[in-house]
Design an enzyme around this catalytic site. Sequence first.
Site, PDB file in Angstrom:
ATOM      1  N   CYS A  57       0.770  -1.210   0.000  1.00 46.53           N
ATOM      2  CA  CYS A  57       0.000   0.000   0.000  1.00 46.53           C
ATOM      3  C   CYS A  57       0.810   1.272   0.000  1.00 46.53           C
ATOM      4  CB  CYS A  57      -0.830   0.004   1.264  1.00 46.53           C
ATOM      5  SG  CYS A  57      -1.379  -1.616   1.716  1.00 46.53           S
ATOM      6  N   ASN A  88       2.590  -0.456   5.271  1.00 48.63           N
ATOM      7  CA  ASN A  88       2.857  -0.634   3.853  1.00 48.63           C
ATOM      8  C   ASN A  88       3.863  -1.761   3.740  1.00 48.63           C
ATOM      9  OD1 ASN A  88       3.649  -0.543   1.210  1.00 48.63           O
ATOM     10  ND2 ASN A  88       4.846   1.327   1.430  1.00 48.63           N
ATOM     11  N   GLY A  89       3.456  -2.829   3.080  1.00 48.21           N
ATOM     12  CA  GLY A  89       4.359  -3.956   2.930  1.00 48.21           C
ATOM     13  C   GLY A  89       3.670  -5.221   3.373  1.00 48.21           C
ATOM     14  N   MET A  97      19.181 -27.855 -15.702  1.00 45.73           N
ATOM     15  CA  MET A  97      18.131 -28.505 -16.481  1.00 45.73           C
ATOM     16  C   MET A  97      16.958 -29.015 -15.646  1.00 45.73           C
ATOM     17  SD  MET A  97      18.971 -27.904 -19.480  1.00 45.73           S
ATOM     18  CE  MET A  97      17.731 -28.762 -20.425  1.00 45.73           C
ATOM     19  N   GLU A 140      17.367 -13.315 -19.741  1.00 44.08           N
ATOM     20  CA  GLU A 140      17.918 -12.144 -19.066  1.00 44.08           C
ATOM     21  C   GLU A 140      19.319 -11.849 -19.580  1.00 44.08           C
ATOM     22  OE1 GLU A 140      18.750 -12.654 -14.902  1.00 44.08           O
ATOM     23  OE2 GLU A 140      18.676 -10.498 -14.598  1.00 44.08           O
ATOM     24  N   LYS A 145      14.450 -22.064  -9.527  1.00 48.87           N
ATOM     25  CA  LYS A 145      15.007 -21.499  -8.293  1.00 48.87           C
ATOM     26  C   LYS A 145      14.251 -20.239  -7.894  1.00 48.87           C
ATOM     27  CE  LYS A 145      18.605 -19.679 -11.255  1.00 48.87           C
ATOM     28  NZ  LYS A 145      19.971 -19.329 -11.477  1.00 48.87           N
ATOM     29  N   CYS A 199      20.081 -31.088 -27.575  1.00 46.36           N
ATOM     30  CA  CYS A 199      20.422 -31.234 -26.153  1.00 46.36           C
ATOM     31  C   CYS A 199      20.263 -32.688 -25.740  1.00 46.36           C
ATOM     32  CB  CYS A 199      19.508 -30.346 -25.307  1.00 46.36           C
ATOM     33  SG  CYS A 199      19.555 -30.700 -23.543  1.00 46.36           S
ATOM     34  N   CYS A 202      25.110 -27.520 -17.787  1.00 47.28           N
ATOM     35  CA  CYS A 202      25.008 -26.153 -18.309  1.00 47.28           C
ATOM     36  C   CYS A 202      25.849 -25.182 -17.483  1.00 47.28           C
ATOM     37  CB  CYS A 202      23.572 -25.675 -18.291  1.00 47.28           C
ATOM     38  SG  CYS A 202      22.390 -26.875 -18.873  1.00 47.28           S
ATOM     39  N   CYS A 239      29.081 -27.953 -22.237  1.00 46.18           N
ATOM     40  CA  CYS A 239      28.039 -28.658 -22.980  1.00 46.18           C
ATOM     41  C   CYS A 239      28.642 -29.267 -24.245  1.00 46.18           C
ATOM     42  CB  CYS A 239      26.927 -27.690 -23.337  1.00 46.18           C
ATOM     43  SG  CYS A 239      25.638 -28.440 -24.337  1.00 46.18           S
TER      44      CYS A 239
END
Lengths: 469, 1492
Positions: free
Chosen positions: B19, B251-252, B496, B905, B956, B1121, B1127, B1132
Amino acid sequence: MTDPRAFLQIRRRVAPYRPADQRLGDHRDVGTTVDPALAREQARRCMDCGVPFCQNGCPLHNVIPDWNDLVERGHWQRALEALHATNNFPEFTGKLCPAPCEEACVLALDEQPVTIKQVEMAIIERGFVEGWVNPQVAAGSTGRRVAVIGSGPAGLTAAQQLTRRGHQVTVFERDRLPGGLLRYGIPDFKLEKALIDRRLEQMVAEGTRFETGVDIGRDLDPARLRADHDAIVLATGAQRHRELDLPGRGLLGVEPALRYLTGRNRDVSGEMPGGAISAYGRRVIILGGGDTSADCLGNALREGASSVHEIAHGATPPRTRQPLRTWPQWPALLRSYAVHEEGGERRWELEPIAFEGSDGHVTGVRVVPMAFTGRGGAPRPAGDPVTLPADLVLLAVGFDGVERDPLYQALGVRSTTRGTIPAEAGPAVFGAGDCVGGADLIVTAIADGRAVAERVDRHLSALGAANAA
Amino acid sequence: MSGNHRSGLHHPGFEHDACGVGALVQLDGRSRHALVRQALTALANLDHRGATGADALTGDGAGITTQMPDRLLRAVCSAQLRCELPAPGGYAAGLVFLPRDPGLRLRCEELCIRICAEEGHRALGWRDVPVRPELIGRVASRSAPVIRQLVVERRTGDEAAFERKLYVIRRRVERAAMQAGVPEAEFTIVSLSARRLVYKGLLKATQLGEFYGDLRDPRYETALALVHSRFSTNTLGTWDLAHPFNFLAHNGEINTVRGNANWLAAREPQLRSELFGDDLQKLFPIAEPRWSDSAKLDAMVELLVLGGRSLAHALAMLIPPAWTDPTLDLDDDVRAFFEYHASLVEPWDGPAAVFATDGSRVVATLDRNGLRPARFVRTRDGLVVLASEIGVLEIEPAEIVEAGRLRPGQMLVLEPGRDRILADAEIKLELARRRPYRHWLRVNRLRLAELPAVAAAVEDAQAIARLQNAFGYTAEELRLVIGALARDGAEPVGSMGDDAAPAVLSNRTRMLPAYFRQQFAQVTNPPIDPQREALVMSLRTAVGAIGNLLEERPQDCRRIVFESPILSDEQLRRLRAPQSDGLVAATLSTLYRPRAGPDGLERTVDDLLRAASAAVWDGAQIVVLSDRGVDREHAAIPPLLAVAAVHSHLVREGARAMCGLVVESGEPRETMHLALLIGYGAAAVNPYLALASVRGLVRDGELGTLEADEAERRYLAALDRGLLKVCSKMGISTIQSYRGANLFEAIGLGPRLIERYFPGTISRLGGIELDELHRISERRHRSAFAPGGAELDAGGEYRQRHGGERHAWDAEAVSRLQRAVRDESHATFEEFAQAVDAAGRSLTLRGGLELRQGSAIPLDQVESSAEIVKRFATGAMSLGSISKEAHETLAVAMNRLGGRSNTGEGGEDPARSTRDASGDLRRSAIKQVASARFGVTADYLVDADQLQIKISQGAKPGEGGQLPGDKVDSAIAALRHATPGVGLISPPPHHDIYSIEDLAQLIHDLKSVNPAAGISVKLVSEAGVGTVAAGVAKAKAEHIVIAGHDGGTGAAPLSSLKQTGLPWEMGLAETHQVLVMNGLRGRVRLQVDGGLRTGRDVVIAAMLGAEEFAFSTAPLVAAGCVMMRVCHLNTCPVGIATQDPELRRRFTGTPEHVVRYFLFVAEQVRELMASVGVATMDELVGRCDLLRAAGRRGGLDLGALIAPALGPDGSARRHCERQDHGLEKAVDHRLIAAAEPALSGRERVVTRCRVANTDRSVGAMLGGAIARRAGALAEGGVTVLAEGIGGQSFGAFIPSGLSLHLTGWCNDYAGKGLSGGTLVVRPPDDAGLPAERSVVVGNTVLYGATGGRAFLRGQAGERFCVRNSGAAAVVEGVGDHGCEYMTGGVVAVLGETGRNFAAGMSGGIAFVLDDDGSFHSRCNLAMVDVEPITEHEDVALLASLLEQHVELTASSIAASLLSERAALAERFRIVIPHDLRRVGVRPPAAVLERVA
């Protein structure tokens, strides 16, 4: 796997054969002993794959990455334990297996696979040298009695497994000595018979009994056998050779390969010097392109044949893999064994159509050249027939199921359409090895021997404990 | 939400909120009406931090607390109730939400009056509160209560006693109403006090003042006000959930609330209070289980305050700073204060900014992480405005005499009449000197390390192997897990994903812990980085009885203290040895005779519970549950079962707080096992067999030359680290708050087992019961003691082994798929799919579902494959984790199909957006925005069809990532704006998403930069993900990805791969159900991700609610693969997950392979669609009625998975609506119009504008337009001169050529993702305080900046320049965690720095003014050196930065520094990362060129 990049730095290396001229002069193993340092180096190339295709490719499901790791780190004795955990006779597979595991190795995709077989051989040799291969005597006896008929790799494996479970196992062998094809089919230059003998010693020390020279059904009443045992394991092999029903098949000098090989083995071991068939000074043609024909080739060269030709009717196999097309399965590749370095000539794409002869003795094989250019690579004739001269023709074109054996009839075992017998062959009668699955690799026979031992053990446990002696 | 909505997989307890919060206090004590109006204005200006649901006029809640408006009440009571109120303090008043049913309402009203009387006071009557219901939205009206005000007269006692009685009255009324069956949502006493009054409702912030007439009445006067605007994850909000509560607004999130509530309940029986006396019983339970986290914290605060502590004292003990951190500058007495209180209560940790008032003062505090913003200004005439943002109230700069912020772990007290702000140090010191805490500790506290040593028994090495077998150890575990922990001192890493069978479906005997999954934080509460932010975390553990919360007695801190809950054998011996002055320990055996059968197990557990009770009532303060002595006849009760059973039993008995539980067991050996034991109540664990195994590994030479002691030490240290990580995933800082918090979800445990022994644990699909658990134990025990039992099982859990755990991707599956796409063989694909689907029956949840065959339709009536594949995407895999070849193969394939590939990413080379000669496009349509913001530039953002915010990753969740330096080659380094060879860290949280309203802000930012791109948010399946998704939909995301736990990954700790997150089936079904229920389903498109392999997977996912389908592993397998799972090693062998040029050459995959795979899948989808009679994918979405559960596997009941999604009538079942982003209101439209000449004609443009805090992402849209249209604009192309208060994300992602100058102050996230532009912020010249003393920008400024310059005259908040990879910045002071994870750029700090500077910094450099020479103590030296400046170039660079700073901001500090140019090298320190030094590059030349 201590160094994940090792496979990039180390090339595949295998221990060399002895020099060809030297080994042609004797019947001793063509190979040399694997240097443990070499095995350790080569084991480092193993990548410990997330999916161990090698293990999947091995009929025994040997835990290859694990023992590679142990060897690499010098834990030989634990490597031996890991190896023996899935394989009763690694020295046989280490010497003789065509190693489908190596074909399935992920490194085979782009380069040369890990020398799995060589590592295996190094482990077991080390084990014998160090005295780590000892009898494993069962903790107690169950009082149950098992007859194993046939002493090839399947029979020996089943017997050893069952003995170690505490059952009283007797192996019946119709030949003079146990070992089956290991002893009488495989030439000494591939497997020296002392390797079989030292295993048999271990088995005897563990309590397995051997009755040799006993052909059940002829020397011993199957009913008697049945009455004396709680279970019977049939591991009689698939030695009926495939026939080539061509004109002139009845000529002298046209012989099944196995007869020739058995004779050679009996000669080399001194069991029956001279042998049944000799290639000495003869022009030899071997029809076939597999392991058996290669064994014939090696023997014929050692005997001093004047010429040896290995003739196959199939297409010339490719020399290189097509990545990911067949892998991790067994690819049809040109495979060369030690004997192919020693002499003789190999030819493909020749279809035999008749045996020619004079005076009732073979003089040649008439063949038609073929080309594999039809639809889907189907063969069609590609030239006029020619005659290849020969004094001895060995048929190494495969095996066709079990021999018609009175034993089976006596035990009420019916054969399958494939000419083999069922795995569950009858009440308390179990089939194992080639007689069930057809002619196959030694590694498969050992795997089947282990599997049948499990089934028999379960069967015996279900009977409950007998009054132990 | 009311409990009657519980259906399918949703559970009301999953809901979250977050909030905007504010407080206004007139320090001179003047009570006035204007303050109410100002507070309401401030609230309206926080509106964007709240949210609305499916109905735009219904807010999630807004409210205000003030002092008692005596003048108003006196007048209206006189007029309406015909009574004269007693003097102030002599009466109480409070709003009451009453049922609309008149009969029910009357009963509630009578109840209030009766209980008032029973407690000795008199209800004066009920007053109708004037409201304007016509203003509020449909949903709010539907649930609107009758709102009346109850006025109570004090008849006895003093004012404090009256307040306590009012609390008792309220609790009694609440309990009585609940027992009478009145729904809480319909009947709530909002507050009841003589000192303060709360108005709130299911309103938007802007509606509050309009709705309640009282608040507009000029007679309503107060000297303080607390306001709150709520953003909740669900839309069926209720009136009672709005803030403020009785004392606080927040807030939180209270992350630790599960454990806090459990412990509160556990210690109720021990509570005693002279003040409350017998009334105490009437308050129980202090916190009702179904209350929200804020409500529970409020209850705790209320208990403590009315129990005699001051409000500041209560908040300080509940939300302590990270006092165990030795670098925290704390007075010894203050530290002792916190240590003493740690023996009374575990932290109630945030992330939270808590504002509370008792009517006399406002106390505001921030949790130790400081993740919520709290900014304040004080004016000349004594008004303090403290709020989540600066600028919520317009104030003339000249009036402002103080502009600051609340810092992590700190507290402020604003007290009318005290004329100044009381600062943290002063408040805490006052608290600490109230009692001789330091002395009490010295006398009572025992340190484990100081207890006398006890000799060890001799170990029987022979027995170890058999015991290992009895406890289910595998050879693989010994080697891969235990061995690695002991050798490396860290958790082993894998890759993997997890394609093995879940425990309940496994054909092997799995240990009880395998049935549990860790929960993790996503969106609503950020995870912590346990490595880089270790200073806020603590494993400190104490055992003994827990003291009485309501008293302060010296003996309450008589406990044994140690630094980690994992005990070595030696430590356990010390702990339980009888000592004259020690605590009494009782050891209870947890062995049972497996031969006695399942009943035997049950009986033994019952006996154990009785024994535990007896031991505690007999005075044992430490109870050790021990399974030492396993032999042929005796097996161990699974220790998790034992500890959970004893813990919950003692809670029920009221004896739990009297002792600490310690487990001595052979079973626990990895982090998860320990986390479970602690999470279910154990204070400490001695994993004796694991330790013996480590010693065994040393003896066997498995650990090289490591000595046993060292190996054991490393092993324990690794487990410590693992535990910190488990806590941090939940955003929890201390093991004390984690203990007993039960933050797990079970898969495959049956209801009776759960209710009896694991109460409160979520297990939604049923499963095995105690009898099966016995059978599993018995089987394992039997085989361990059979001949050959000394041989360990191979395992196969992590690396497949024949006969071991089954995996979906086995050799057959991999090779069949590869042959199918290479041979173009549909038949081989069919073989693959059939085998995979068949194996799935025992590997996946969906394997237990079957399609209902019904009215089949001809195949040709089904939507074409070409259409279906457009719904396919490849998952997020970064270039970096996989090779360029593999990455581009996937992109080309998806572009050919019309599907979408994902950048992952790591940025993307712009060259890939140009078609190559053959017409192929290598561009990824989905551009990912993840926590590290690698390569996230304005250009990158505008070149996307979809922008995906990765909140978590299946493999993860709740963790960050790391790209090892050897994978960072020059190409990857260039894309990521990093240095080749330098490792890159992705932080666990997005540092601009600490809460749901932050996510809304990031979505707004991204949408502003690229309005054409759809905004996607990627979540991971866990209990409650549906509710999070609802919040995400309300935050205006257009697309939500639900990823399964089994997702692949380049690298993740094995325990995370295996033990966190749920199968996507559960998360997807829950999300679909909750979105439909909340009327939000139409706003978002759902994509599922995780281990999809076949057409059947796709069809089932669609039926469970997915519209799109992401695949990662399968297309990689198609491309070659072979599931090496290396990896993370860069080795690889098929050239996919590697950057090694030699290995990349081995890549043989082609786009055709991938295309073929997807077409095969689509064709199979069509066949299945035809078989169930559905022609289009649109019609298939959500058709769970076409599924049925096929038999019970392992007792699993999949009914909840396929429960129909129930929503309001006519609510959408699939995506069909648009989100309203409100972009049309942006200031940027005017700026873009003004900049047109620069955009089209390359003229220079200077334009001016006024901004307020409600103008968010100013400059982002203009920046996007520049990036899209003008490419690279020349420096100085467009200059915007702004005045006022910069809203959040001011100048986000602005590109080169754009300069944004703000005269004023600025909020959080300024300069986020700065992409080459220039950002200048300076306070107005006429401000009432010196610029360098004011906090000029908020938290997390320049997060993820990739280039450009920023000059900030004044101080910045926490996490300045976090993840900066290329910007140059000058600032005059920073808070904690400055330059965290920085990989490039240069920063100059001309003032104070907070703690933990440069944590995780691997690139770039920083200059820090260090006049007192203390900087190094606040710098995290793990990855950097702090040195004097010696290089001439460095001095020149610094001087150049200072000159520009003076030029652009007129900074007096910089000017004065420059005036003594020669002294610069002396006065500053340079911060240089080790990595940068190692690779010999510094600092990135490109940055310097731009700066110099």
